[in-house]
Structures are given as structure tokens and as C-alpha cells.
Write a protein that holds these residues in place. Sequence first.
Motif, PDB file in Angstrom:
ATOM      1  N   GLY A   1       0.807  -1.220   0.000  1.00 46.70           N
ATOM      2  CA  GLY A   1       0.000   0.000   0.000  1.00 46.70           C
ATOM      3  C   GLY A   1       0.833   1.260   0.000  1.00 46.70           C
ATOM      4  O   GLY A   1       2.032   1.237   0.284  1.00 46.70           O
ATOM      5  N   TRP A   2       0.160   2.321  -0.335  1.00 43.97           N
ATOM      6  CA  TRP A   2       0.717   3.677  -0.227  1.00 43.97           C
ATOM      7  C   TRP A   2      -0.068   4.437   0.840  1.00 43.97           C
ATOM      8  O   TRP A   2      -1.304   4.349   0.899  1.00 43.97           O
ATOM      9  CB  TRP A   2       0.600   4.433  -1.544  1.00 43.97           C
ATOM     10  N   PHE A   3       0.654   5.175   1.646  1.00 40.55           N
ATOM     11  CA  PHE A   3       0.071   6.041   2.662  1.00 40.55           C
ATOM     12  C   PHE A   3       0.724   7.407   2.536  1.00 40.55           C
ATOM     13  O   PHE A   3       1.759   7.554   1.886  1.00 40.55           O
ATOM     14  CB  PHE A   3       0.315   5.469   4.065  1.00 40.55           C
ATOM     15  N   ARG A   4       0.136   8.402   3.169  1.00 45.49           N
ATOM     16  CA  ARG A   4       0.731   9.731   3.178  1.00 45.49           C
ATOM     17  C   ARG A   4       0.485  10.397   4.515  1.00 45.49           C
ATOM     18  O   ARG A   4      -0.480  10.087   5.218  1.00 45.49           O
ATOM     19  CB  ARG A   4       0.185  10.582   2.038  1.00 45.49           C
ATOM     20  N   GLN A   5       1.376  11.327   4.820  1.00 47.53           N
ATOM     21  CA  GLN A   5       1.263  12.052   6.084  1.00 47.53           C
ATOM     22  C   GLN A   5       1.631  13.501   5.863  1.00 47.53           C
ATOM     23  O   GLN A   5       2.767  13.803   5.470  1.00 47.53           O
ATOM     24  CB  GLN A   5       2.152  11.422   7.154  1.00 47.53           C
ATOM     25  N   ALA A   6       0.673  14.370   6.109  1.00 46.13           N
ATOM     26  CA  ALA A   6       0.899  15.805   6.012  1.00 46.13           C
ATOM     27  C   ALA A   6       1.308  16.330   7.384  1.00 46.13           C
ATOM     28  O   ALA A   6       1.021  15.695   8.411  1.00 46.13           O
ATOM     29  CB  ALA A   6      -0.375  16.500   5.540  1.00 46.13           C
ATOM     30  N   PRO A   7       1.987  17.467   7.430  1.00 45.97           N
ATOM     31  CA  PRO A   7       2.422  18.026   8.720  1.00 45.97           C
ATOM     32  C   PRO A   7       1.253  18.204   9.687  1.00 45.97           C
ATOM     33  O   PRO A   7       0.212  18.756   9.325  1.00 45.97           O
ATOM     34  CB  PRO A   7       3.025  19.371   8.333  1.00 45.97           C
ATOM     35  N   GLY A   8       1.420  17.702  10.891  1.00 44.52           N
ATOM     36  CA  GLY A   8       0.394  17.857  11.911  1.00 44.52           C
ATOM     37  C   GLY A   8      -0.787  16.928  11.781  1.00 44.52           C
ATOM     38  O   GLY A   8      -1.749  17.027  12.545  1.00 44.52           O
ATOM     39  N   LYS A   9      -0.735  16.028  10.823  1.00 44.04           N
ATOM     40  CA  LYS A   9      -1.849  15.104  10.608  1.00 44.04           C
ATOM     41  C   LYS A   9      -1.391  13.663  10.763  1.00 44.04           C
ATOM     42  O   LYS A   9      -0.209  13.362  10.683  1.00 44.04           O
ATOM     43  CB  LYS A   9      -2.461  15.314   9.223  1.00 44.04           C
ATOM     44  N   GLU A  10      -2.353  12.774  10.956  1.00 41.54           N
ATOM     45  CA  GLU A  10      -2.039  11.367  11.065  1.00 41.54           C
ATOM     46  C   GLU A  10      -1.766  10.781   9.685  1.00 41.54           C
ATOM     47  O   GLU A  10      -2.219  11.310   8.660  1.00 41.54           O
ATOM     48  CB  GLU A  10      -3.198  10.620  11.730  1.00 41.54           C
ATOM     49  N   ARG A  11      -1.032   9.669   9.676  1.00 42.86           N
ATOM     50  CA  ARG A  11      -0.774   8.970   8.429  1.00 42.86           C
ATOM     51  C   ARG A  11      -2.088   8.406   7.905  1.00 42.86           C
ATOM     52  O   ARG A  11      -2.854   7.788   8.647  1.00 42.86           O
ATOM     53  CB  ARG A  11       0.238   7.857   8.662  1.00 42.86           C
ATOM     54  N   GLU A  12      -2.352   8.631   6.621  1.00 40.36           N
ATOM     55  CA  GLU A  12      -3.616   8.195   6.055  1.00 40.36           C
ATOM     56  C   GLU A  12      -3.420   7.290   4.849  1.00 40.36           C
ATOM     57  O   GLU A  12      -2.428   7.388   4.125  1.00 40.36           O
ATOM     58  CB  GLU A  12      -4.483   9.406   5.647  1.00 40.36           C
ATOM     59  N   PHE A  13      -4.404   6.430   4.641  1.00 43.92           N
ATOM     60  CA  PHE A  13      -4.408   5.480   3.547  1.00 43.92           C
ATOM     61  C   PHE A  13      -4.590   6.193   2.219  1.00 43.92           C
ATOM     62  O   PHE A  13      -5.397   7.120   2.107  1.00 43.92           O
ATOM     63  CB  PHE A  13      -5.547   4.486   3.769  1.00 43.92           C
ATOM     64  N   VAL A  14      -3.836   5.735   1.216  1.00 40.52           N
ATOM     65  CA  VAL A  14      -3.995   6.261  -0.135  1.00 40.52           C
ATOM     66  C   VAL A  14      -4.519   5.171  -1.072  1.00 40.52           C
ATOM     67  O   VAL A  14      -5.544   5.343  -1.715  1.00 40.52           O
ATOM     68  CB  VAL A  14      -2.658   6.825  -0.670  1.00 40.52           C
ATOM     69  N   ALA A  15      -3.795   4.048  -1.133  1.00 44.80           N
ATOM     70  CA  ALA A  15      -4.202   2.975  -2.042  1.00 44.80           C
ATOM     71  C   ALA A  15      -3.518   1.677  -1.631  1.00 44.80           C
ATOM     72  O   ALA A  15      -2.471   1.692  -0.976  1.00 44.80           O
ATOM     73  CB  ALA A  15      -3.864   3.320  -3.482  1.00 44.80           C
ATOM     74  N   VAL A  16      -4.114   0.556  -2.039  1.00 47.29           N
ATOM     75  CA  VAL A  16      -3.551  -0.761  -1.753  1.00 47.29           C
ATOM     76  C   VAL A  16      -3.766  -1.650  -2.966  1.00 47.29           C
ATOM     77  O   VAL A  16      -4.718  -1.462  -3.732  1.00 47.29           O
ATOM     78  CB  VAL A  16      -4.191  -1.366  -0.489  1.00 47.29           C
ATOM     79  N   ILE A  17      -2.866  -2.619  -3.143  1.00 51.78           N
ATOM     80  CA  ILE A  17      -2.941  -3.528  -4.281  1.00 51.78           C
ATOM     81  C   ILE A  17      -2.583  -4.929  -3.813  1.00 51.78           C
ATOM     82  O   ILE A  17      -1.693  -5.106  -2.976  1.00 51.78           O
ATOM     83  CB  ILE A  17      -2.001  -3.053  -5.415  1.00 51.78           C
ATOM     84  N   THR A  18      -3.273  -5.936  -4.369  1.00 51.70           N
ATOM     85  CA  THR A  18      -2.977  -7.305  -4.027  1.00 51.70           C
ATOM     86  C   THR A  18      -1.662  -7.754  -4.665  1.00 51.70           C
ATOM     87  O   THR A  18      -1.113  -7.073  -5.534  1.00 51.70           O
ATOM     88  CB  THR A  18      -4.110  -8.242  -4.505  1.00 51.70           C
TER      89      THR A  18
END
Length: 123
Positions: free
Chosen positions: A34-51
Amino acid sequence: QVQLVESGGGLVQAGSSLRLSCVGSGRTLPRPMGWFRQAPGKEREFVAVITWGGDITYSADSVKDRFTISRDNAKNTLYLQMNNLKPEDTAVYYCAVSKDSFVYNHPADFTSWGQGTQVTVSS
């Protein structure tokens, strides 16, 4: 343990495109990624996942129709094609391996994180 290295980030204008890569080395496993992202001051969030086979993908609503996740297992590489980038996409982007063979969208269910690559989108 697998090692992951992300690349492809940068500073772009809104509406531009970027393609992120995540290369794995070491003990690679046949698991979803998967890909995740984290912006300053925010929690890490889900972007996409692949089998593992690449036949099933899920994306966050915020990036659906703009971002595409794919993988090339022969090259041990995971990709994230990002089109029509928006300022709110600005974040550090991370790739990770699922803890088992199931598909998840929470960071706690992923292991072997890369160091991240910065994506900055100007308006």
C-alpha cells in the motif's frame, strides 16, 4: 525483513502529474502493498492498496480517479501514478507491505515501511 525505498517525489504545480516508485529488496514476500501519506500535523492516512497479483486495488475516496496504484513483481517495484495533483495532496508518501496476505487500509496492519518521499503541490 524487506527494505523499501521510495522515490519520485518533488515540487509541482497544481494539475501536474508525478509517478512514485517503491523498490523492495531483501526478503520480499507475496503480500499486498500500500501507499500512505502524512501531512504536517496530521495522522498517516491510507492512499491505495494492491494485491500481490495486482488484480485488485482500492483507493481512498480523496484520490480515486486521480491516483493509480500498480506493481511489477519481477522488478520488486510498487508504483503510484498521481494525476491532477492538488495542494491538499502535499505530504510525505510512504509505501509498506501488508502484515499478511489480506488487504487492509490502516497503517497498523502494514509492516516494512520505507523512509518516505516528499510531494509538494503549489497552487
